[in-house]
Design a protein around this motif. Structure first.
Motif, PDB file in Angstrom:
ATOM      1  N   LEU A   1      -4.975   4.881  -6.650  1.00 41.98           N
ATOM      2  CA  LEU A   1      -5.809   4.889  -7.784  1.00 41.98           C
ATOM      3  C   LEU A   1      -5.281   3.362  -8.489  1.00 41.98           C
ATOM      4  O   LEU A   1      -4.392   3.100  -8.690  1.00 41.98           O
ATOM      5  CB  LEU A   1      -5.607   5.958  -8.814  1.00 41.98           C
ATOM      6  CG  LEU A   1      -6.327   5.988 -10.112  1.00 41.98           C
ATOM      7  CD1 LEU A   1      -6.585   7.386 -10.406  1.00 41.98           C
ATOM      8  CD2 LEU A   1      -5.524   5.317 -11.130  1.00 41.98           C
ATOM      9  N   ALA A   2      -6.468   2.754  -9.014  1.00 45.89           N
ATOM     10  CA  ALA A   2      -6.097   1.331  -9.527  1.00 45.89           C
ATOM     11  C   ALA A   2      -6.968   1.534 -10.829  1.00 45.89           C
ATOM     12  O   ALA A   2      -8.096   2.014 -11.102  1.00 45.89           O
ATOM     13  CB  ALA A   2      -6.562   0.292  -8.440  1.00 45.89           C
TER      14      ALA A   2
ATOM     15  N   THR B   1       0.871  -1.310  -0.108  1.00 39.48           N
ATOM     16  CA  THR B   1      -0.047   0.138   0.166  1.00 39.48           C
ATOM     17  C   THR B   1       0.771   1.293  -0.264  1.00 39.48           C
ATOM     18  O   THR B   1       0.600   2.269  -0.707  1.00 39.48           O
ATOM     19  CB  THR B   1      -0.916   0.110   1.367  1.00 39.48           C
ATOM     20  OG1 THR B   1      -2.035  -1.025   1.114  1.00 39.48           O
ATOM     21  CG2 THR B   1      -1.529   1.222   1.292  1.00 39.48           C
ATOM     22  N   LEU B   2       1.889   1.339   0.649  1.00 39.51           N
ATOM     23  CA  LEU B   2       2.735   2.499   0.802  1.00 39.51           C
ATOM     24  C   LEU B   2       3.607   2.588  -0.472  1.00 39.51           C
ATOM     25  O   LEU B   2       3.787   3.634  -0.922  1.00 39.51           O
ATOM     26  CB  LEU B   2       3.721   2.373   2.164  1.00 39.51           C
ATOM     27  CG  LEU B   2       2.829   2.436   3.510  1.00 39.51           C
ATOM     28  CD1 LEU B   2       4.164   1.973   4.565  1.00 39.51           C
ATOM     29  CD2 LEU B   2       2.363   3.806   3.647  1.00 39.51           C
ATOM     30  N   SER B   3       3.987   1.465  -1.121  1.00 39.01           N
ATOM     31  CA  SER B   3       4.759   1.780  -2.324  1.00 39.01           C
ATOM     32  C   SER B   3       3.696   2.143  -3.441  1.00 39.01           C
ATOM     33  O   SER B   3       4.322   2.667  -4.532  1.00 39.01           O
ATOM     34  CB  SER B   3       5.193   0.300  -2.734  1.00 39.01           C
ATOM     35  OG  SER B   3       4.103  -0.713  -2.937  1.00 39.01           O
TER      36      SER B   3
ATOM     37  N   THR C   1      -7.741  -2.251  -5.591  1.00 41.21           N
ATOM     38  CA  THR C   1      -7.408  -1.506  -4.216  1.00 41.21           C
ATOM     39  C   THR C   1      -8.578  -1.738  -3.400  1.00 41.21           C
ATOM     40  O   THR C   1      -8.422  -1.744  -2.378  1.00 41.21           O
ATOM     41  CB  THR C   1      -7.789   0.053  -4.684  1.00 41.21           C
ATOM     42  OG1 THR C   1      -8.745   0.129  -5.643  1.00 41.21           O
ATOM     43  CG2 THR C   1      -6.388   0.680  -5.158  1.00 41.21           C
ATOM     44  N   HIS C   2      -9.848  -2.351  -3.925  1.00 39.79           N
ATOM     45  CA  HIS C   2     -10.692  -2.513  -3.104  1.00 39.79           C
ATOM     46  C   HIS C   2     -10.534  -3.890  -2.314  1.00 39.79           C
ATOM     47  O   HIS C   2     -10.872  -4.222  -1.036  1.00 39.79           O
ATOM     48  CB  HIS C   2     -12.263  -2.388  -3.864  1.00 39.79           C
ATOM     49  CG  HIS C   2     -12.557  -1.259  -4.475  1.00 39.79           C
ATOM     50  ND1 HIS C   2     -13.747  -1.031  -5.163  1.00 39.79           N
ATOM     51  CD2 HIS C   2     -11.817   0.008  -4.334  1.00 39.79           C
ATOM     52  CE1 HIS C   2     -13.690   0.184  -5.404  1.00 39.79           C
ATOM     53  NE2 HIS C   2     -12.499   0.885  -5.270  1.00 39.79           N
TER      54      HIS C   2
ATOM     55  N   LEU D   1     -11.395   4.405   1.294  1.00 39.07           N
ATOM     56  CA  LEU D   1     -11.341   3.094   1.577  1.00 39.07           C
ATOM     57  C   LEU D   1     -10.024   2.656   2.291  1.00 39.07           C
ATOM     58  O   LEU D   1      -9.925   1.921   3.389  1.00 39.07           O
ATOM     59  CB  LEU D   1     -11.704   2.266   0.508  1.00 39.07           C
ATOM     60  CG  LEU D   1     -12.309   0.938   0.418  1.00 39.07           C
ATOM     61  CD1 LEU D   1     -13.582   0.924   1.436  1.00 39.07           C
ATOM     62  CD2 LEU D   1     -12.431   0.216  -0.755  1.00 39.07           C
ATOM     63  N   THR D   2      -8.955   2.993   1.691  1.00 38.65           N
ATOM     64  CA  THR D   2      -7.690   2.563   2.004  1.00 38.65           C
ATOM     65  C   THR D   2      -7.313   3.016   3.572  1.00 38.65           C
ATOM     66  O   THR D   2      -6.949   2.268   4.368  1.00 38.65           O
ATOM     67  CB  THR D   2      -6.521   3.151   1.221  1.00 38.65           C
ATOM     68  OG1 THR D   2      -6.578   2.593  -0.035  1.00 38.65           O
ATOM     69  CG2 THR D   2      -5.166   2.737   1.495  1.00 38.65           C
ATOM     70  N   MET D   3      -7.735   4.323   3.731  1.00 33.42           N
ATOM     71  CA  MET D   3      -7.688   5.076   4.988  1.00 33.42           C
ATOM     72  C   MET D   3      -8.207   4.227   6.151  1.00 33.42           C
ATOM     73  O   MET D   3      -7.798   4.049   7.286  1.00 33.42           O
ATOM     74  CB  MET D   3      -7.729   6.414   4.979  1.00 33.42           C
ATOM     75  CG  MET D   3      -6.986   7.274   4.172  1.00 33.42           C
ATOM     76  SD  MET D   3      -7.489   8.999   3.882  1.00 33.42           S
ATOM     77  CE  MET D   3      -7.684   9.407   5.571  1.00 33.42           C
TER      78      MET D   3
END
Length: 510
Positions: free
Chosen positions: A23-24, A12-14, A479-480, A238-240
């Motif tokens: 963004l995917a 995720t960080l990369s 990403t989801h 969503l990631t946060m």
């Protein structure tokens, strides 16, 4: 499990972008590639023929229509046939097309078929279709901007078929007025392809038609496909929500993500699912949930978001998915708004009893919750449970117990019914069990093992289409899948820590 979380966090960080967002590129499907292929096949623009050939090659190489819903299967079957020009009637006869939302999909298919000279089965006749579209264009109402463009495009195609060049050109001008400087329409390939067909039919040779074709040419991927819209605002929220609380993420990823969400807020106080489109209640709520408990978000940002949700509340105390009057309230959106308002409870005076009561009533009537934006029992259960204010009964919430019964023998959960297990559904199910107070070891150990075993070496998981867009079609965003699977692992980590703490306390008392 700790290793799996470390790998997932590293990934995720990369992949965080320079502006702080994620963004995917969605997975390919027939819908976008067929529509863009069809539009370019009828374009005189240099290079359009070659791009259409590449699109047809991908479609002909085993592309299969989605089959989770009869209307989705009918839409993609029809678009595949239109793009490959395989002949036969375009079938829009399934009873599900009588639904208000799905009937618009049938009208679009009929308009394209009429313009391309293909016969249809079901639906309305050409004259009735023309009347329906003309009436809808005249009424319009509070429609989303891309919905208006798709409606005008269908109207232009049908008026071209009937030889009314004046009406067709007027509709084309209305379409062109919504075009971005890049030539696209809201970065949505579905809308852009439909607009391209309409502009080529009713306004050939214009700058709008040329820019539209150029955009389609430059947005085609190396494999010959076009992909559905990206959703960087939604993906970032969503990631946060999934990673907030993890030390490495909070230190290295969270500050820039917060700054991105603050900058992404629309002037009306709400948030759009992607930059440059209207605010919607679900993304606004998700952003406020994500920003809750973080530093760096100005109070003015939070207050503006809360004001927007207050203004969007309907007379019966609920919230629609979008701002359009035609969008009904759905379980996950109402729950997200309630959860967001709970997260910032000291900053508003919104009464939430009606919304909570509606969610409880939905569960009582249906035996489960149904989400409007995602498919599957795990998502609906995981996202609605946090909005309930009642204490969790002993033995777990009934919705969590119902979900627990659907676990597969491999330890994972299916998206729906008796389907195969997926990492996203499994992560969501574990989040739902935690929120529903169902902490039995018999559910958790096999599911956590499933998530660890299915993780790839790069820290990600394989995924399946889960998000609706445009309904009833599904889209897969990596990403989801990543956020949902990680959410389950973090729930497992919290459970194990709580169990260890309880054991330690018991030993001290002993």
């Amino acid at each position: 499990m700790s290793r799996a979380l470390a790998l997932a966090t590293r990934h995720t960080l990369s992949t965080q972008r320079d502006n702080g967002s994620w963004l995917a590129t969605p997975a390919p499907r027939i819908t976008e590639t067929a529509l863009c292929t069809l539009a370019l096949a009828r374009s005189p623009h240099p290079g359009a023929d070659r791009a259409a050939e590449r699109g047809r090659a991908w479609l002909a190489n085993g592309a299969a229509p989605q089959n989770h819903h009869p209307a989705a299967h009918a839409v993609e079957t029809a678009l595949l046939s239109l793009a490959l020009d395989t002949g036969g009637r375009i079938d829009v006869s399934h009873p599900s097309f009588t639904d208000r939302t799905l009937s618009a999909r049938a009208r679009l298919l009929q308009a394209i078929a009429l313009y391309t000279g293909r016969a249809t089965s079901g639906g309305t006749g050409p004259a009735a279709l023309r009347t329906l579209l003309a009436t809808a264009v005249a009424a319009q109402g509070q429609l989303k901007r891309w919905t208006r463009v798709e409606l005008w495009s269908a109207h232009a195609l049908v008026e071209t078929h009937f030889g009314d060049r004046t009406s067709a050109r007027h509709a084309a001008r209305m379409v062109a007025d919504q075009q971005s400087p890049s030539g696209d329409f809201f970065a949505n390939p579905v809308t852009t392809a439909l607009a391209a067909l309409a502009l080529q039919a009713a306004a050939p040779g214009t700058a709008a038609a040329r820019r539209c074709a150029e955009y389609l040419l430059t947005s085609q991927l190396a494999d010959g496909t076009w992909r559905f819209s990206s959703s960087e605002v939604w993906d970032t929220a969503l990631t946060m929500r999934a990673f907030h609380g993890a030390a490495a993420f909070d230190r290295h990823g969270l500050p820039a993500a917060v700054a991105f969400l603050v900058a992404a807020q629309n002037p009306d106080g709400g948030w759009p699912y992607r930059l440059g489109v209207e605010s919607d209640n679900d993304t606004t709520a998700a952003a406020l949930i994500a920003l809750g408990g973080t530093s760096g978000a100005p109070g003015t940002t939070i207050r503006a978001g809360l004001r927007h949700l207050v203004q969007q509340q309907t007379a019966d105390g609920l919230w629609r998915t979008w701002q359009s009057a035609g969008d009904p309230p759905v379980d996950d959106v109402v729950a997200h708004v309630v959860t967001a308002l709970d997260r910032h409870s000291g900053r508003h005076r919104v009464q939430l009893a009606a919304a909570r009561g509606w969610l409880a009533e939905r569960l009582g009537k249906q035996g489960r919750w149904h989400a409007g934006w995602y498919r599957g029992l795990p998502y609906a259960t995981a996202e609605v449970l946090p909005a309930l204010d009642a204490a969790v009964p002993a033995g777990g919430h009934p919705a969590a117990r119902t979900l627990a019964e659907t676990r597969n023998r491999d330890g994972g959960w299916p998206v729906e019914g008796a389907g195969p297990s997926t990492p996203a559904a499994t992560g969501l199910a574990l989040a739902a069990l935690e929120r529903g107070g169902l902490l039995n070891e018999e559910h958790w150990a096999p599911a956590l093992g499933y998530l660890v075993e299915t993780q790839r070496d790069d820290g990600t998981w394989p995924g399946v289409p889960l998000m609706y867009g445009p309904r009833p079609l599904l889209t897969h965003y990596p990403t989801h899948t990543h956020a949902f699977a990680v959410g389950g692992l973090f729930a497992g980590q919290r459970r194990l820590r709580a169990a260890a703490a309880a054991t330690g306390s018991a030993h001290e008392e002993g």
